[in-house]
Design an enzyme around this catalytic site. Structure first.
Site, PDB file in Angstrom:
ATOM      1  CB  THR A   1      -0.945   0.003   1.253  1.00 54.78           C
ATOM      2  OG1 THR A   1      -1.780  -1.265   1.351  1.00 54.78           O
ATOM      3  CG2 THR A   1      -1.844   1.127   1.343  1.00 54.78           C
TER       4      THR A   1
ATOM      5  CE  LYS B   1      -4.337  -2.212   1.271  1.00 48.38           C
ATOM      6  NZ  LYS B   1      -4.996  -2.968   2.239  1.00 48.38           N
TER       7      LYS B   1
ATOM      8  CE  LYS C   1       1.574   3.171   5.530  1.00 50.73           C
ATOM      9  NZ  LYS C   1       1.751   1.931   5.046  1.00 50.73           N
TER      10      LYS C   1
END
Lengths: 292, 292, 292, 292
Positions: A93, A169, A238
């Protein structure tokens, strides 16, 4: 197939193992040595450097984040020595910004680039049951398809631009974080009226919210059991940041993501960064003050 | 059982019909006449006034909101003439404040009071498949149990204080609104990166968000089909307000509910109050400006 | 004093001119040529490259943002050729992260580094009336003091760590943005009740909010006059981002800054990025829908 | 003039005293007896009941909130016995909803109604230096003018509809709360970078934020001195709620007011409701975790 694999964290080692089980020839590299040794015992070859792993038919990367990808040299140097026919499939990711940069730098060198991030936890990675979201040139995705079949239970093909998979995603992870926050606020509220979190979740997961996400995070939040971390809270922060950055680049205000950022940050500020990200629920509890 | 039923909106008429089908003797009242007539044809008796319906063994109320309950006289006058043995089962979604007031006023007059709000839409009400959340004295809930069995597929018993059921229902509705907002922001974000909302939702509802809520609202949002309204947006705003009010009374900050309030209010300000509440997704779209 | 000056935007040219007026010998560099020529006519020397300007007793930089500073080479290459005695005084608003990096890289090469961002607009820069916030080694600040006296009406000395000045400046800009947003929401609200924005602001700026900020931005918002831009909205967004980044690095949740981010982003998404940043008030107006 | 005065809290007693000093004949009523006695010693007459005070030429009310006004009977019963020529000047901060209701109910009985809320603290009330915002029929405001001159340093006349004054006052209080929150977040951020709050505020109040609000609240926040309360935090929460309610009624989203609501609520949940409302700054501090 002849596959290089860079990044053997909790997810990567399961994915590489799945490839070996499916009969592929896998050359693995990792920053620390232990996971390499384990996979060598399972039949992999060890690569001493990232460059040694970044060749063969297809190189898969499952590194931690944008910074790790840059450090390894994928934003430049590593591409120089790569064979012309190499297809790079990045399953981590990463930001939409880096995805665009990688797509461009690979194209400039004639290398294929597919973004194929995954949904699923380490146990699903080990079992080859991940959900894979792939975007990139159709021919490239077709080439990688046997590998996707080895690692996943299903692969979605989104389009020709790798940024599509990155964005999908990121959007999905944002929705997970949002679901956790909604459980947190709802259980805090209900508990102040005498409804224990487990009781509320029993109702909701047997009616409207009959979904894996609500069952699993609901149980963690109701039980206040945030260790061991399935997914660390700092990584959740994050991911929220990736959503905000993607929003900024495309000029999409995301007030709910902003709220999540501050809530996750508050959790980190209170020392909960290494707990499971569902520990963000403790922020809601604390804000409501001592129970009366 | 001899049952009074007040409030024959989309939900109430199905619930009353379920009671009739189960063999109960039902006396119905509604502000407008049409739904009364329809139920009389199905075997109910018509009550000319709320007072006529507010008697028998058990009186069920399914009125629109706090204001409707006060208007009918349930916060006072109607209780005066009620038989001493009457059990009042309020199945509407109302504020925690009114719930506490009703519990106290009924108790002061020796009347039973159970809060039993429901999850489910009109088709589930008509089919006797609602999810019922009941709170109140155990003996009272036992008395009402045969009625719950006629109207619901399952009933959860939360505790002795009716406010528990009110809070659980409010918390659940808040989570629904939060899920809608998260779908809205996620699909707006992804669409700006070339991922159509339907594509994103196909992935998510087949993986982590395999839940009725995400399937149904996801489809409405992806298709931008907000009419006819399954649940009107203004009612969604009302429910968010109930969550905020419950939070204020218990001193529970609910930043996500606050965000929802402003978003729903913005939707109403743009004339979308009578659309399905998933139309709140249009706010996210609009905020992101024209697509580029 | 022998002064190098890099960055002759609206602010920088006024500051450099103030130095010349005060009798200093100034060597100027700018990416585009026009402002260099103008200052040469006023008595400056032209530097052909950043390196030529980055020497003398003191080099002042007033570049646009972090990226411009890196581009010019201040995060590395430019430091290599600098004379050992050079003191670098950075008067631009930059991130706390870059400030820390610059402080460290200068120290590693034995160069002095002072952060001295300013409050004030272009007219105050031209008049030598800026408010200067300086942080760095005391001796270094003393050395630069005559320059500060030429450019500012007052200088505050905050401490030995340059990041203190960077943080104070970022905090101040955040408060400005917050004041604008509060005016925006307040005037939108009042106007829907028949109170024109100018009327509300006349009361407030003559009572509690008798401050330059409220007078100037209040007038722009009441008059909906956002051109020419005193400070461009996209730069305001950048400053809010600096606050959020500083907050993240120090683990300080800043919900109001997050709200500002989304509001500024919405303004940019609607094409208002080049207007004065008080144009963010149009977001509040738009969210409230057509006036009724 | 012959004046009735209801409500002798910290503000009301100073205002009534100003009227007496100006030579008016004042009849005072208060729920508790002490402030009545003090004013009688200063020359007022005591009214034993609200009705006794609600007559004469003009009746001024300065009661705590909507609830207090309803309790006293001003939303109905008290109006019945009032002389036909009475002008009611309500100087308290109340909701737009109640303002509309009072305007209508007074009009229905032929009584005059002016909304004239004030800015200023108790010392300014005692000194006759309040800022007064008046709205209502011009003739009515002219009649009350001598009283405004006795109590205030300046009066703004907004228009014929009392709700204009109510909305302006609510908007102003919202801006105060917003300023406090911005100081709170800015000082928390700066302090984590080694800038003490007092240092930051010294800069800001001598530059852009040279306004009473920032000086006074800045000093309280920097000194963490929240007792005695100049204005209690719970009342601040009430005022934020008035802004949100006014926004809802007019369909104006107010995300900053929503943020304030949750922050004030968090402060109350932590037991700070009776401190000065600037104590809301402690919420920002606490959210940032222990200083490192």
């Amino acid at each position: 197939m002849n596959v290089g694999f860079l990044g053997l964290g909790g997810m990567g080692r399961g994915m590489a193992a799945s490839l070996i089980s499916a009969g592929h020839h896998v050359r693995v590299w990792n920053r620390s040595r232990d996971p390499v040794d384990a996979l060598v015992r399972a039949g992999a070859d060890a690569a001493a450097t990232p460059a040694e792993a970044f060749r063969g038919d297809i190189a898969i990367t499952m590194l931690a984040d944008d910074a790790a990808i840059r450090e390894v040299g994928l934003a430049g140097p590593l591409l120089e020595g790569a064979p012309a026919s190499l297809l790079h499939v990045n399953m981590a990711t990463v930001s939409v910004e880096l995805t665009r940069e990688l797509a461009a730098s690979h194209a400039a060198r004639g290398l294929g680039y597919v973004a194929a991030p995954v949904f699923g936890r380490t146990d699903m990675a080990a079992a080859g049951k991940l959900a894979i979201i792939a975007a990139g040139a159709t021919a490239a995705i077709e080439r990688a398809w046997p590998l996707f079949e080895a690692m996943g239970r299903r692969t979605w093909q989104l389009g020709a631009d790798p940024v599509q998979a990155a964005a999908a995603k990121i959007a999905g992870n944002f929705m997970l974080a949002a679901a956790i926050e909604s459980i947190a606020e709802a259980t805090t509220l209900a508990s102040r009226y005498g409804v224990p979190p487990a009781g509320l979740l029993d109702i909701l997961t047997n009616t409207l919210f009959d979904a894996p996400v609500y069952r699993s995070y609901g149980a963690l939040i109701a039980g206040r059991k945030f260790e061991p971390a399935g997914f660390r809270l700092v990584l959740g922060l994050k991911d929220v940041r990736l959503a905000l950055a993607a929003g900024e680049a495309a000029r999409v205000p995301l007030p709910l993501a902003s709220l999540l950022r501050d809530t996750f940050l508050e959790a980190v500020a209170h020392g909960d960064g290494d707990l499971d990200w569902s520990a963000v629920a403790e922020v809601s509890r604390r804000r409501a003050g001592p129970d009366r």
